[in-house]
Design a protein around this motif. Structure first.
Motif, PDB file in Angstrom:
ATOM      1  N   MET A   1       0.851  -1.170   0.000  1.00 43.54           N
ATOM      2  CA  MET A   1       0.000   0.000   0.000  1.00 43.54           C
ATOM      3  C   MET A   1       0.902   1.240   0.000  1.00 43.54           C
ATOM      4  SD  MET A   1      -3.143   0.798   2.589  1.00 43.54           S
ATOM      5  CE  MET A   1      -4.428  -0.258   1.976  1.00 43.54           C
ATOM      6  N   SER A   2       0.565   2.221  -0.802  1.00 49.20           N
ATOM      7  CA  SER A   2       1.390   3.422  -0.903  1.00 49.20           C
ATOM      8  C   SER A   2       1.130   4.362   0.283  1.00 49.20           C
ATOM      9  CB  SER A   2       1.089   4.149  -2.213  1.00 49.20           C
ATOM     10  OG  SER A   2      -0.193   4.751  -2.149  1.00 49.20           O
ATOM     11  N   VAL A   3       2.010   5.316   0.423  1.00 52.59           N
ATOM     12  CA  VAL A   3       1.865   6.304   1.504  1.00 52.59           C
ATOM     13  C   VAL A   3       0.554   7.067   1.339  1.00 52.59           C
ATOM     14  CG1 VAL A   3       2.846   8.421   2.465  1.00 52.59           C
ATOM     15  CG2 VAL A   3       4.349   6.534   1.841  1.00 52.59           C
ATOM     16  N   HIS A   4       0.227   7.412   0.111  1.00 51.56           N
ATOM     17  CA  HIS A   4      -1.025   8.140  -0.154  1.00 51.56           C
ATOM     18  C   HIS A   4      -2.234   7.318   0.291  1.00 51.56           C
ATOM     19  CE1 HIS A   4      -3.776  10.887  -2.067  1.00 51.56           C
ATOM     20  NE2 HIS A   4      -4.309   9.888  -2.738  1.00 51.56           N
ATOM     21  N   ASP A   5      -2.213   6.013  -0.025  1.00 52.89           N
ATOM     22  CA  ASP A   5      -3.319   5.139   0.384  1.00 52.89           C
ATOM     23  C   ASP A   5      -3.401   5.023   1.904  1.00 52.89           C
ATOM     24  OD1 ASP A   5      -3.889   4.712  -2.275  1.00 52.89           O
ATOM     25  OD2 ASP A   5      -2.757   2.822  -2.375  1.00 52.89           O
ATOM     26  N   GLU A   6      -2.246   4.913   2.550  1.00 49.05           N
ATOM     27  CA  GLU A   6      -2.224   4.818   4.018  1.00 49.05           C
ATOM     28  C   GLU A   6      -2.777   6.091   4.653  1.00 49.05           C
ATOM     29  OE1 GLU A   6      -1.654   2.357   5.952  1.00 49.05           O
ATOM     30  OE2 GLU A   6      -0.720   0.917   4.609  1.00 49.05           O
ATOM     31  N   LEU A   7      -2.377   7.242   4.126  1.00 51.53           N
ATOM     32  CA  LEU A   7      -2.870   8.508   4.667  1.00 51.53           C
ATOM     33  C   LEU A   7      -4.373   8.648   4.456  1.00 51.53           C
ATOM     34  CD1 LEU A   7       0.022  10.913   3.668  1.00 51.53           C
ATOM     35  CD2 LEU A   7      -0.666  10.292   5.979  1.00 51.53           C
ATOM     36  N   THR A   8      -4.864   8.185   3.333  1.00 53.94           N
ATOM     37  CA  THR A   8      -6.308   8.223   3.077  1.00 53.94           C
ATOM     38  C   THR A   8      -7.042   7.322   4.064  1.00 53.94           C
ATOM     39  OG1 THR A   8      -5.912   8.669   0.738  1.00 53.94           O
ATOM     40  CG2 THR A   8      -8.084   7.824   1.329  1.00 53.94           C
ATOM     41  N   SER A   9      -6.469   6.153   4.346  1.00 53.28           N
ATOM     42  CA  SER A   9      -7.072   5.244   5.317  1.00 53.28           C
ATOM     43  C   SER A   9      -7.096   5.863   6.714  1.00 53.28           C
ATOM     44  CB  SER A   9      -6.290   3.931   5.332  1.00 53.28           C
ATOM     45  OG  SER A   9      -6.744   3.082   6.340  1.00 53.28           O
ATOM     46  N   VAL A  10      -5.998   6.499   7.093  1.00 57.67           N
ATOM     47  CA  VAL A  10      -5.937   7.162   8.405  1.00 57.67           C
ATOM     48  C   VAL A  10      -6.967   8.286   8.465  1.00 57.67           C
ATOM     49  CG1 VAL A  10      -4.487   8.601   9.885  1.00 57.67           C
ATOM     50  CG2 VAL A  10      -3.553   6.531   8.883  1.00 57.67           C
ATOM     51  N   GLN A  11      -7.108   9.033   7.365  1.00 60.37           N
ATOM     52  CA  GLN A  11      -8.080  10.131   7.338  1.00 60.37           C
ATOM     53  C   GLN A  11      -9.507   9.611   7.524  1.00 60.37           C
ATOM     54  OE1 GLN A  11      -7.184  13.467   7.075  1.00 60.37           O
ATOM     55  NE2 GLN A  11      -9.286  13.692   7.758  1.00 60.37           N
ATOM     56  N   ARG A  12      -9.823   8.496   6.882  1.00 56.64           N
ATOM     57  CA  ARG A  12     -11.167   7.908   7.057  1.00 56.64           C
ATOM     58  C   ARG A  12     -11.379   7.487   8.512  1.00 56.64           C
ATOM     59  NH1 ARG A  12     -10.391   5.500   1.793  1.00 56.64           N
ATOM     60  NH2 ARG A  12      -9.493   3.681   2.817  1.00 56.64           N
ATOM     61  N   SER A  13     -10.352   6.903   9.118  1.00 58.40           N
ATOM     62  CA  SER A  13     -10.466   6.491  10.525  1.00 58.40           C
ATOM     63  C   SER A  13     -10.655   7.704  11.432  1.00 58.40           C
ATOM     64  CB  SER A  13      -9.218   5.720  10.951  1.00 58.40           C
ATOM     65  OG  SER A  13      -9.079   4.541  10.206  1.00 58.40           O
ATOM     66  N   LEU A  14      -9.952   8.786  11.133  1.00 54.86           N
ATOM     67  CA  LEU A  14     -10.111   9.999  11.944  1.00 54.86           C
ATOM     68  C   LEU A  14     -11.493  10.617  11.762  1.00 54.86           C
ATOM     69  CD1 LEU A  14      -6.626  11.715  11.612  1.00 54.86           C
ATOM     70  CD2 LEU A  14      -7.644  10.707  13.646  1.00 54.86           C
ATOM     71  N   ASP A  15     -12.044  10.519  10.559  1.00 58.04           N
ATOM     72  CA  ASP A  15     -13.413  11.009  10.338  1.00 58.04           C
ATOM     73  C   ASP A  15     -14.399  10.222  11.197  1.00 58.04           C
ATOM     74  OD1 ASP A  15     -12.444  12.851   8.517  1.00 58.04           O
ATOM     75  OD2 ASP A  15     -12.952  11.633   6.754  1.00 58.04           O
ATOM     76  N   GLU A  16     -14.212   8.909  11.244  1.00 56.02           N
ATOM     77  CA  GLU A  16     -15.079   8.077  12.083  1.00 56.02           C
ATOM     78  C   GLU A  16     -14.882   8.405  13.564  1.00 56.02           C
ATOM     79  OE1 GLU A  16     -17.931   5.647  13.325  1.00 56.02           O
ATOM     80  OE2 GLU A  16     -17.528   6.156  11.234  1.00 56.02           O
ATOM     81  N   LEU A  17     -13.632   8.613  13.974  1.00 61.06           N
ATOM     82  CA  LEU A  17     -13.360   9.006  15.358  1.00 61.06           C
ATOM     83  C   LEU A  17     -14.059  10.313  15.689  1.00 61.06           C
ATOM     84  CD1 LEU A  17     -11.795   8.691  18.048  1.00 61.06           C
ATOM     85  CD2 LEU A  17      -9.931   9.956  16.950  1.00 61.06           C
TER      86      LEU A  17
END
Length: 96
Positions: A1-17
């Motif tokens: 998984m690329s850095v961009h994909d990882e950051l997008t995943s983290v952003q989605r998790s933060l939105d849920e948080l």
């Protein structure tokens, strides 16, 4: 998984948080110290990820290593007076 994909995943998790924290604030109220700290921590995480996203290279641009400039001026020869010539042995000794 690329850095961009990882950051997008983290952003989605933060939105849920953030949504979960908002629901907790509705149930517990915003005034308590603990709730204010949880909200501040969630906001700080969001800001930190935004900084990471700005610093990370885009998906099409690979990260280039930082270049180091090496001077063309010769080294001071006195730095090498106590060293052996590499591969040649010491001046006053013979090869086996």
């Amino acid at each position: 998984m690329s850095v961009h994909d990882e950051l997008t995943s983290v952003q989605r998790s933060l939105d849920e948080l953030s949504r979960s924290v908002s629901r907790l604030e509705q149930q517990l109220g915003r005034g308590g110290l603990e709730m204010r700290r949880v909200r501040a921590d969630a906001d700080r995480l969001r800001e930190s990820v935004a900084l990471l996203r700005d610093a990370a290279p885009g998906p099409s641009q690979p990260r280039r290593p930082e270049l180091v400039t090496i001077s063309d001026t010769p080294y001071d020869i006195s730095l090498w007076t106590d060293s052996d010539d590499e591969g040649l042995g010491a001046r006053d000794r013979h090869a086996p």
